[in-house]
Design a protein around this motif. Structure first.
Motif, PDB file in Angstrom:
ATOM      1  N   GLU A 222      46.229  33.238  41.439  1.00  0.00           N
ATOM      2  CA  GLU A 222      45.248  32.406  40.746  1.00  0.00           C
ATOM      3  C   GLU A 222      44.598  31.418  41.693  1.00  0.00           C
ATOM      4  N   GLU A 223      45.388  30.842  42.608  1.00  0.00           N
ATOM      5  CA  GLU A 223      44.830  29.892  43.559  1.00  0.00           C
ATOM      6  C   GLU A 223      44.731  30.553  44.934  1.00  0.00           C
ATOM      7  N   ASP A 224      43.974  29.889  45.830  1.00  0.00           N
ATOM      8  CA  ASP A 224      43.755  30.458  47.148  1.00  0.00           C
ATOM      9  C   ASP A 224      45.052  30.629  47.913  1.00  0.00           C
ATOM     10  N   ASN A 241      51.097  28.564  44.234  1.00  0.00           N
ATOM     11  CA  ASN A 241      51.773  28.256  42.963  1.00  0.00           C
ATOM     12  C   ASN A 241      53.294  28.147  43.118  1.00  0.00           C
TER      13      ASN A 241
END
Length: 1003
Positions: A222-224, A241
């Motif tokens: 979801e995040e870089d 995460n």
């Protein structure tokens, strides 16, 4: 309501323990507990021997899984700073290198040394970017200080500028290609399989000489996230995460493997990463908190707080296990209970082929029917206590009972659950207590007991004991096929009955934990698992077969304890079933703290497969390094040799043994210390072979390492010196022999002349001595004749005079006192004179023949009685009483005639000096010594006379003193004769009270 049910199911699934995500154990190593020199770990690099190297700001650290060794300026010659930067990989060659803050470079090897000492920036290994360290991110701040960033791939270099990428050859230093590209300031670079990748936000590119090629990555986060790299071993990680992924690459793109969850890399300031893909171990280095090892935990214990101690457990369905107390435990940790609870003890539980549950209590057998959801039960009662249960391959249930009063007899029953009205059928009465049962497909039954293992034929009822197992306390019997029957005992470990023939007893582990084997569980990968009171063992089934077939001589036991994830080392046994195999490969084991589950398919044991390594020793507290040969000065006091075999598992699974041979020394295999060292305090000069070995894994084969130890001899211990010494001694002996022979010949000539002269003198002397001897013999003979004639002529008249005096004294008229006194005087005088002359004659004979004295045994009391009888008239004339208090059991063994003279003189002197008194003889025997005591109550002796007689014996020890008869000739005779019988005399006397004379004689 339906929505609520779905939400409830979803909640249960979400809160259920996820066994798919492996539990892990965390162990920090820091400078606070003395393990690291400093807490900043900047790089982690493994080497080809299996060691792990840590780059810190206070030196280079080698880790073997158990111990840390620091290399710094104290043991690296020429190193000027201990502040290390990071590890680098040389792509054009082999090996890893470490640079310090002064630019000095070390090569990571077994004995690190300075590879480059000057620290100039022009050196190829120190050029910026060619060998880059951890976490390289292209940022605006970077290009403020550097014009470009170089990345070396094999022999080519990618040069990154803020707006372009160039490709150069290292060998020709010429530009091959290039293209424009504006780098984003969050770009990150990493290398996998000699391929350079660039990450920008969530996009990934392969960097080629011509262009950037977009690359797909599976399971996008979801995040870089951030890229962390370890270019020393070409590893890359993605952190997003609070999850850490291990990155790999192939022709299909990039792939992620989740290796760590719920861990804050940034908060822990983790800077260095290394992942052992084979063992699934993650090594992390923090800039502030030290070194962290994260291992998988394959075991999980689930504890029911209502009743944490579990025993029997049986498969309830494909994922759940039923305990003897009605607990239903899922392999993921869900715990439920049957309602109502099962009756019976927790030690026995069986589910028959119909799905009914059978349990046992002290004397009752229960069956809970599946058809009623286990709410109703049947019961059977037996005479003795229930002690064993077993379900055979036909579904019949066998029951063993024990007489609780004696525990020396029991009974065997069988019941068929498929019968319309099941009944307990007696099979046999036993003269032992059964605690485990196994029924083969024929007529044989194996029965275990505290007194051994017995085989019974159900048709003939004939029972025979197993002689190999003997009186071992049998814990249980397990059989996966009829050709191999495992028997485990409580005090003697594991046995195997193979092919219905021989029985094999397997050796114990090094700590003998396996003596208390609770059960045997076989998995799908060819291993057996044995829980004990002190942990769990995994063993290769084939290695046990090979040992039983005499194909190998040892067994590798892989040991697990609480550090592997279960709650306690104390597992439980003495129950049936003792373990459960689930269809999905999980195994359940009972313990004091719940039921332990593990996936036997996924357990990856850490084995001691790395080779044995040794290059360090301490000689009298002085550290030395060596390759394969250690030379020790001969005058050493103590040498300690260290061995290493990098091992990152349980230390109990690595045992290094050594044996020393050579120079007439042949030792047995000896275990090294906990830190894998061995020491010696005495080694004679010579050459020795020190061999180390360890078991490397389940194949039960040894790895070996051999070291040559040389103790040089002193020059006087060398062969050439000994040969030279022998030659020199031989020449000296030869020369000395020649000189001695020459000297002896000269001395012989002188001696012959002297002997001739002396012979003439001796002949003259001998002639004179012969004449003198003849004269002396004639004189002695004349003296003997004269003494004999005198004493003979005097003796007879004196004898008759004494007899006449005695007669007159006894028969004449006593009315005339004067006449009677005169007669008495004549008698006593003639008596004393007669005996004096007689003693003198005897003394002369004895003295002249003292060399031919003969001893004889006689009773002392009888001899003294003779003397008392002789002296009795004289004693009575002086109104004296003579007493003999000597036991007739005392014997003397000496010359009786000589001793008679001694007694005669002693008694005569006592009578002379005593009037109206008592003269008493007594004797004491003490071993081989006899003391004869003569006591009188006479006038006694003055002090001067007593001193004279007391010292007379000492004075007469010399020949001259013996001939000086001054006074008291009788006492001289006594001392002279005592000397001949090896006796001595002591005197005690007091004037007016009497005298005590003690003769001390040795027998």
């Amino acid at each position: 309501m339906a929505l609520f049910s779905r939400l409830l199911v979803l909640f249960i699934i979400c809160t259920m323990p996820a066994f798919g995500q492996q539990e892990r154990s965390y162990k920090w190593y820091t400078s606070d507990n003395g393990e690291l020199p400093q807490n900043s770990v900047k790089s982690i690099v493994p080497d080809k021997l299996g060691f792990i190297w840590l780059v810190t700001e206070d030196g280079l650290v080698r880790f073997d899984g158990q111990q840390f060794k620091v290399y710094n300026s104290e043991n690296i010659k020429g190193l000027k700073s201990n502040r290390m930067k990071f590890a680098k990989k040389l792509y054009s060659g082999e090996g890893n290198y470490v640079s310090n803050d002064l630019g000095q470079i070390l090569k990571i090897e077994t004995d690190p040394k300075l590879y480059y000492k000057d620290g100039k920036d022009i050196h190829a290994l120190n050029e910026t970017g060619r060998l880059f360290g951890n976490n390289i991110k292209i940022s605006a701040s970077f290009f403020k200080y550097y014009r470009r960033y170089d990345v070396l791939i094999k022999d080519k270099v990618f040069q990154f500028y803020p707006d372009s990428i160039s490709y150069f050859s290292v060998s020709t230093k010429k530009r091959i290609s290039g293209y424009p590209h504006k780098l984003s300031l969050d770009s990150e670079l990493f290398v996998l399989n000699n391929t350079l990748y660039l990450k920008s936000k969530k996009q990934y590119f392969e960097v080629t000489p011509q262009k950037l090629v977009p690359t797909r990555i599976d399971q996008q986060t979801e995040e870089d996230g951030s890229i962390y790299i370890n270019n020393a071993v070409d590893q890359a990680f993605l952190y997003a995460n609070q999850k850490l992924y291990y990155l790999t690459a192939d022709q299909n793109g990039l792939h992620k493997k989740l290796i760590l969850s719920n861990f804050d890399v940034e908060k822990q300031k983790v800077h260095a990463f290394y992942y052992n893909t084979k063992l699934n171990i993650l090594y992390l280095g923090s800039l502030t908190k030290g070194f962290l090892i994260i291992r998988p935990e394959y075991f999980k214990s689930y504890v029911d707080e209502q009743d944490p101690v579990t025993y029997s457990n049986v498969l309830f369905d494909s994922t759940r296990v039923l305990t003897g107390k009605g607990q239903i435990i899922d392999y993921r940790g869900t715990i439920k209970h049957l309602t109502p609870p099962l009756k019976g003890e927790k030690f026995f539980s069986v589910i028959d082929n119909n799905g009914d549950i059978w349990t046992l209590d002290i004397r009752n057998l229960y069956r809970y029917k599946k058809s009623t959801n286990y709410t109703t039960s049947d019961r059977w009662t037996l005479q003795y206590f229930m002690s064993a249960v077993y379900k055979d391959e036909k579904g019949r249930i066998w029951i063993g009972t024990t007489d609780s009063k004696t525990y020396k007899k029991g009974q065997l029953y069988v019941i068929d659950p498929n019968a319309i009205a099941p009944k307990l059928v007696p099979i046999a009465d036993l003269n032992f207590s059964p605690n485990s049962i196994y029924k083969d497909g024929n007529s044989g039954v194996l029965i275990g007991s505290p007194s051994g293992l017995y085989h019974m034929n159900t048709e003939t009822k004939y029972i025979t004991p197993n002689s190999v197992i003997g009186e071992s306390y049998i814990r249980g019997i397990h059989c996966s096929d009829r050709n191999n029957i495992w028997v485990y005992s409580y005090n003697n470990g594991l046995f195997l009955i193979r092919n219905q023939q021989g029985t094999t007893h397997f050796p114990f582990d090094k700590n003998k934990y396996i003596r208390s084997a609770h059960c045997v569980v076989e998995d799908q990968k060819g291993f057996i698992w044995i829980p004990t009171n002190k942990g769990l063992f995994q063993i290769s089934r084939q290695s046990l077969f090979d040992y039983a077939d005499k194909k190998q001589k040892t067994i590798y036991y892989h040991y697990y304890n609480k550090s592997s994830g279960f709650s306690t080392n104390e597992f439980n046994g003495g129950c049936f079933p003792c373990a459960t195999n689930l269809p999905n490969g999980y195994i359940a084991l009972p313990s004091f703290e719940g039921l332990t589950f593990f996936d036997s398919k996924k357990v990856t044991p850490i084995l001691p497969t790395n080779p044995i390594y040794s290059n360090e020793a301490k000689v009298d507290d002085r550290s030395v390094t060596f390759n394969d040969t250690l030379v020790i000065n001969r005058d050493f006091s103590r040498v300690v040799i260290s061995f290493n075999s990098p091992f990152y598992g349980n230390p109990e699974n690595l045992t290094i043994e050594v044996r020393l041979d050579g120079n007439d020394v042949h030792q047995n295999w000896t275990k090294t210390n906990d830190n894998h060292t061995i020491s010696y305090t005495t080694l004679y000069p010579g050459e020795y072979t020190l061999t180390a070995r360890k078991l490397r894994g389940f194949d039960s084969q040894y790895d070996y390492k051999t070291i040559t130890i040389i103790v040089p001899p002193a020059f006087w211990q060398t062969t050439w010196f000994k040969s030279l010494l022998i030659l020199t001694v031989s020449l000296l002996i030869y020369y000395g022999f020649r000189q001695r022979t020459k000297y002896i010949r000269h001395r012989n000539l002188l001696l012959e002349k002297r002997i001739s002269h002396r012979t003439a003198e001796l002949k003259s002397t001998i002639t004179a001595l012969t004449r003198t001897q003849t004269d002396l013999s004639e004189q002695i003979h004349s003296h003997k004749k004269l003494i004999g004639s005198i004493t003979h002529d005097i003796k007879s008249p004196l004898k008759y005079m004494a007899l006449t005096g005695k007669y007159l004294y006894e028969n004449l008229d006593r009315d005339n006192p004067d006449f009677q006194e005169n007669i008495k005087t004549m008698y006593t005088s003639s008596f004393e004179l007669y005996h004096f002359v007689n003693n003198l004659l005897e003394y002369s004979k004895i003295y002249l023949n003292k060399d031919n004295l003969q001893n004889e045994a006689f009773v002392l009391r009888d001899l003294i009685n003779e003397k008392i009888k002789l002296f009795d008239p004289i004693a009575k004339s002086k109104r004296n009483v003579l007493e003999n208090n000597i036991s007739d059991a005392i014997y003397l063994n000496l010359n009786k005639q000589l001793f008679t003279i001694i007694l005669h003189n002693l008694l005569d002197n006592a009578i002379k000096n005593t009037v109206d008194g008592t003269i008493r003889f007594s004797a004491v025997q003490d071993g081989d010594s006899i003391r004869i005591i003569l006591t009188d109550t006479g006038c006694g002796m003055h002090a001067e006379m007593l001193e004279y007689y007391q010292t007379l014996a000492q004075k007469m020890k010399s020949e001259n003193d013996r001939k000086q008869f001054t006074k008291g000739i009788g006492f001289h005779i006594i001392i002279e004769l005592l000397h001949l019988v090896y006796g001595d005399i002591t005197l005690e006397s007091e004037v007016g009270k009497g005298t005590t004379i003690t003769l001390n004689l040795k027998q």
